[in-house]
Design a protein around this motif. Structure first.
Motif, PDB file in Angstrom:
ATOM      1  N   ARG A 194       0.788  -9.708 -21.794  1.00 29.97           N
ATOM      2  CA  ARG A 194      -0.068  -8.468 -21.945  1.00 29.97           C
ATOM      3  C   ARG A 194       1.092  -7.161 -23.135  1.00 29.97           C
ATOM      4  N   ARG A 195       2.745  -6.799 -22.824  1.00 27.24           N
ATOM      5  CA  ARG A 195       2.931  -6.377 -23.359  1.00 27.24           C
ATOM      6  C   ARG A 195       3.257  -6.238 -24.483  1.00 27.24           C
ATOM      7  N   GLU A 196       3.284  -7.828 -25.536  1.00 28.39           N
ATOM      8  CA  GLU A 196       3.184  -7.879 -27.170  1.00 28.39           C
ATOM      9  C   GLU A 196       2.063  -6.968 -27.646  1.00 28.39           C
ATOM     10  N   THR A 197       0.648  -6.768 -26.636  1.00 33.27           N
ATOM     11  CA  THR A 197      -0.210  -5.790 -27.156  1.00 33.27           C
ATOM     12  C   THR A 197      -0.058  -4.325 -26.768  1.00 33.27           C
ATOM     13  N   TYR A 198       0.783  -3.893 -25.722  1.00 29.83           N
ATOM     14  CA  TYR A 198       0.984  -3.188 -25.433  1.00 29.83           C
ATOM     15  C   TYR A 198       1.471  -1.627 -26.388  1.00 29.83           C
ATOM     16  N   VAL A 199       0.380  -0.544 -26.183  1.00 34.08           N
ATOM     17  CA  VAL A 199       0.977   0.057 -27.397  1.00 34.08           C
ATOM     18  C   VAL A 199       2.160   0.816 -27.222  1.00 34.08           C
ATOM     19  N   GLY A 200       2.827   0.143 -28.646  1.00 29.58           N
ATOM     20  CA  GLY A 200       4.113   1.088 -28.216  1.00 29.58           C
ATOM     21  C   GLY A 200       5.146   0.369 -27.762  1.00 29.58           C
ATOM     22  N   GLU A 201       6.106   1.114 -27.477  1.00 26.77           N
ATOM     23  CA  GLU A 201       7.133   0.368 -26.163  1.00 26.77           C
ATOM     24  C   GLU A 201       7.204   0.205 -24.989  1.00 26.77           C
ATOM     25  N   TRP A 202       7.370  -0.153 -24.545  1.00 21.73           N
ATOM     26  CA  TRP A 202       7.686  -0.330 -22.469  1.00 21.73           C
ATOM     27  C   TRP A 202       8.313  -0.342 -22.071  1.00 21.73           C
ATOM     28  N   ILE A 203       8.274   0.798 -21.027  1.00 23.18           N
ATOM     29  CA  ILE A 203       9.810   1.586 -20.094  1.00 23.18           C
ATOM     30  C   ILE A 203       9.163   1.209 -18.583  1.00 23.18           C
ATOM     31  N   PRO A 204      10.270   0.805 -17.980  1.00 24.79           N
ATOM     32  CA  PRO A 204       9.953   0.656 -16.296  1.00 24.79           C
ATOM     33  C   PRO A 204       9.258   1.438 -16.319  1.00 24.79           C
ATOM     34  N   GLU A 205       9.147   1.456 -15.048  1.00 22.28           N
ATOM     35  CA  GLU A 205       8.250   3.178 -14.306  1.00 22.28           C
ATOM     36  C   GLU A 205       9.007   3.457 -14.011  1.00 22.28           C
ATOM     37  N   PRO A 206       8.975   4.998 -13.589  1.00 23.41           N
ATOM     38  CA  PRO A 206      10.393   6.038 -13.578  1.00 23.41           C
ATOM     39  C   PRO A 206       9.803   7.001 -11.903  1.00 23.41           C
ATOM     40  N   LEU A 207      11.531   6.392 -11.211  1.00 20.92           N
ATOM     41  CA  LEU A 207      10.879   7.143  -9.925  1.00 20.92           C
ATOM     42  C   LEU A 207      12.092   7.896  -9.445  1.00 20.92           C
ATOM     43  N   PRO A 208      11.372   9.005  -8.141  1.00 19.84           N
ATOM     44  CA  PRO A 208      12.224  10.003  -8.520  1.00 19.84           C
ATOM     45  C   PRO A 208      13.062   9.994  -6.629  1.00 19.84           C
ATOM     46  N   GLU A 209      13.489  10.939  -7.336  1.00 20.65           N
ATOM     47  CA  GLU A 209      14.109  10.765  -5.457  1.00 20.65           C
ATOM     48  C   GLU A 209      12.992  10.731  -3.899  1.00 20.65           C
ATOM     49  N   PRO A 210      13.863   9.991  -2.960  1.00 15.62           N
ATOM     50  CA  PRO A 210      12.032   9.751  -1.956  1.00 15.62           C
ATOM     51  C   PRO A 210      11.234  11.544  -1.508  1.00 15.62           C
ATOM     52  N   ALA A 211      12.228  12.461  -1.234  1.00 17.80           N
ATOM     53  CA  ALA A 211      12.079  13.490  -0.950  1.00 17.80           C
ATOM     54  C   ALA A 211      11.230  14.171  -1.683  1.00 17.80           C
ATOM     55  N   GLU A 212      11.237  13.856  -3.192  1.00 17.84           N
ATOM     56  CA  GLU A 212      10.104  14.711  -4.295  1.00 17.84           C
ATOM     57  C   GLU A 212       8.934  13.651  -4.582  1.00 17.84           C
ATOM     58  N   TRP A 213       8.801  12.463  -3.337  1.00 18.78           N
ATOM     59  CA  TRP A 213       8.077  11.685  -3.859  1.00 18.78           C
ATOM     60  C   TRP A 213       6.169  11.679  -3.363  1.00 18.78           C
ATOM     61  N   THR A 214       5.666  12.299  -4.556  1.00 19.53           N
ATOM     62  CA  THR A 214       4.708  12.957  -4.055  1.00 19.53           C
ATOM     63  C   THR A 214       3.623  12.859  -3.957  1.00 19.53           C
ATOM     64  N   SER A 215       2.584  11.919  -4.632  1.00 22.65           N
ATOM     65  CA  SER A 215       1.909  11.350  -4.004  1.00 22.65           C
ATOM     66  C   SER A 215       1.212   9.834  -5.120  1.00 22.65           C
ATOM     67  N   GLY A 216      -0.120   9.489  -5.372  1.00 16.78           N
ATOM     68  CA  GLY A 216       0.310   7.765  -5.707  1.00 16.78           C
ATOM     69  C   GLY A 216      -0.547   7.082  -5.155  1.00 16.78           C
ATOM     70  N   ARG A 217      -0.620   6.438  -4.739  1.00 18.29           N
ATOM     71  CA  ARG A 217      -0.598   5.057  -3.600  1.00 18.29           C
ATOM     72  C   ARG A 217       0.228   4.484  -3.426  1.00 18.29           C
ATOM     73  N   ALA A 218       1.378   4.384  -2.784  1.00 19.86           N
ATOM     74  CA  ALA A 218       2.758   4.304  -2.267  1.00 19.86           C
ATOM     75  C   ALA A 218       3.251   6.011  -1.969  1.00 19.86           C
TER      76      ALA A 218
END
Length: 306
Positions: free
Chosen positions: A87-111
């Motif tokens: 899948r990443r061979e067809t990814y447009v541009g470079e693929w970087i792991p998903e960045p994570l904030p400090e737990p206290a600043e985690w504001t939204s998203g499924r988790a």
């Protein structure tokens, strides 16, 4: 995610609390293996689906539900890693792991709504570490993370990877060599934070000399927009080219607010526009210079920040 499970007499499954208590461990494992919170959540969902697809008698026959869940999650991650390469061979541009904030600043998203899902931020999730993991084979990555990070014995790792304990020992050893060869010597946290702060101030002031002084001669900048936003398609190497790129951003910076934040447990920066995070910057610092800059702009990877 909610599961409703009943015992044979119609009452609630007494093992539900015990089983769900493993969720954070599974999320932490899957994120380190995959570098993607979204994929990690999907793996854990699938793991629990398989658990509750079994009959009550089958579940009761399992001596260690936590070990069973880990084995299943590990095998699913191994499959995801194998397919992710394609899948990443067809990814447009470079693929970087998903960045994570400090737990206290985690504001939204499924988790984001459940504190129990938040990733434990330590050295095994800093961006430089995760990027090196991306260079490993799926089997190397799984063997190394399970043994060196989560302390599973090689006999148990072998059951997940589908190889002998001796082969898994060699896989983990190879992974350690990759990390030793790629990682810069450790720089004290306070010094890293000062350098990132100085970079922010120099960028905001358009101080080219200061920027040059903060960058390692072999510095590399990598950007990930996922093809969804304007971004660099390939890494930029060298002080001169990177400073030139940063200067070109000066006009756009006037509309952005740069803030110091912790990114994957390390000093980093975020750029906000009208209160919405549009970029996250992670750094690798070697000595008193910045060796690598990672800029994540793919909106799908900024869910916990927005």
């Amino acid at each position: 995610m909610t599961f409703q499970s009943e015992s044979g007499d119609g009452g609630p499954d007494p093992s539900l609390t015990v089983i769900m208590s493993e969720r954070r461990q599974l999320i932490n494992l899957a994120y380190r293996l995959l570098g993607s919170l979204a994929d990690a959540e999907d793996v854990v969902q699938e793991t629990y689906t398989r658990w509750y697809a079994m009959s009550r008698q089958q579940r009761d026959a399992i001596d260690s539900p936590g070990a069973w869940l880990t084995r299943v999650a590990g095998r699913i991650c191994l499959n995801v890693l194998s397919s992710a390469r394609a899948r990443r061979e067809t990814y447009v541009g470079e693929w970087i792991p998903e960045p994570l904030p400090e737990p206290a600043e985690w504001t939204s998203g499924r988790a984001g709504g459940d504190p129990a899902d938040r990733i434990t931020l330590d050295e095994s999730v800093n961006m430089a570490f995760l990027v090196v993991l991306e260079s490993m084979t799926p089997a190397e990555r799984v063997a190394f993370i399970l043994h060196d990070v989560f302390r599973y014995p090689f006999a148990e790792v072998a059951e997940i990877v589908g190889r002998t304990p001796a082969a898994c020992r060699q896989l983990a050893s190879s992974a350690r060599r990759r990390l030793r060869d790629a990682q810069a010597p450790a720089t004290p946290a306070a010094q890293r934070a000062r350098i990132v702060k100085d970079f922010k101030l120099a960028l905001e002031a358009g101080d080219i000399d200061a920027l040059i002084g903060l960058l390692d001669p072999g510095v590399t900048a990598t950007s990930d927009g996922g093809g969804l936003v304007s971004t660099l398609l390939h890494p930029v190497e060298g002080v001169e080219r990177i400073v030139r790129s940063l200067v070109h951003l000066e006009g756009r910076l006037s509309n952005l607010t740069m803030l110091e934040r912790t990114v994957n447990g390390q000093p980093g920066l975020i750029a906000q526009e009208d209160g919405v995070t549009v970029s996250v910057y992670a750094f690798e610092v070697a000595g008193d210079r910045i060796k690598h800059i990672w800029a994540i702009r793919n909106p799908d990877k900024l869910r916990p920040w927005t």
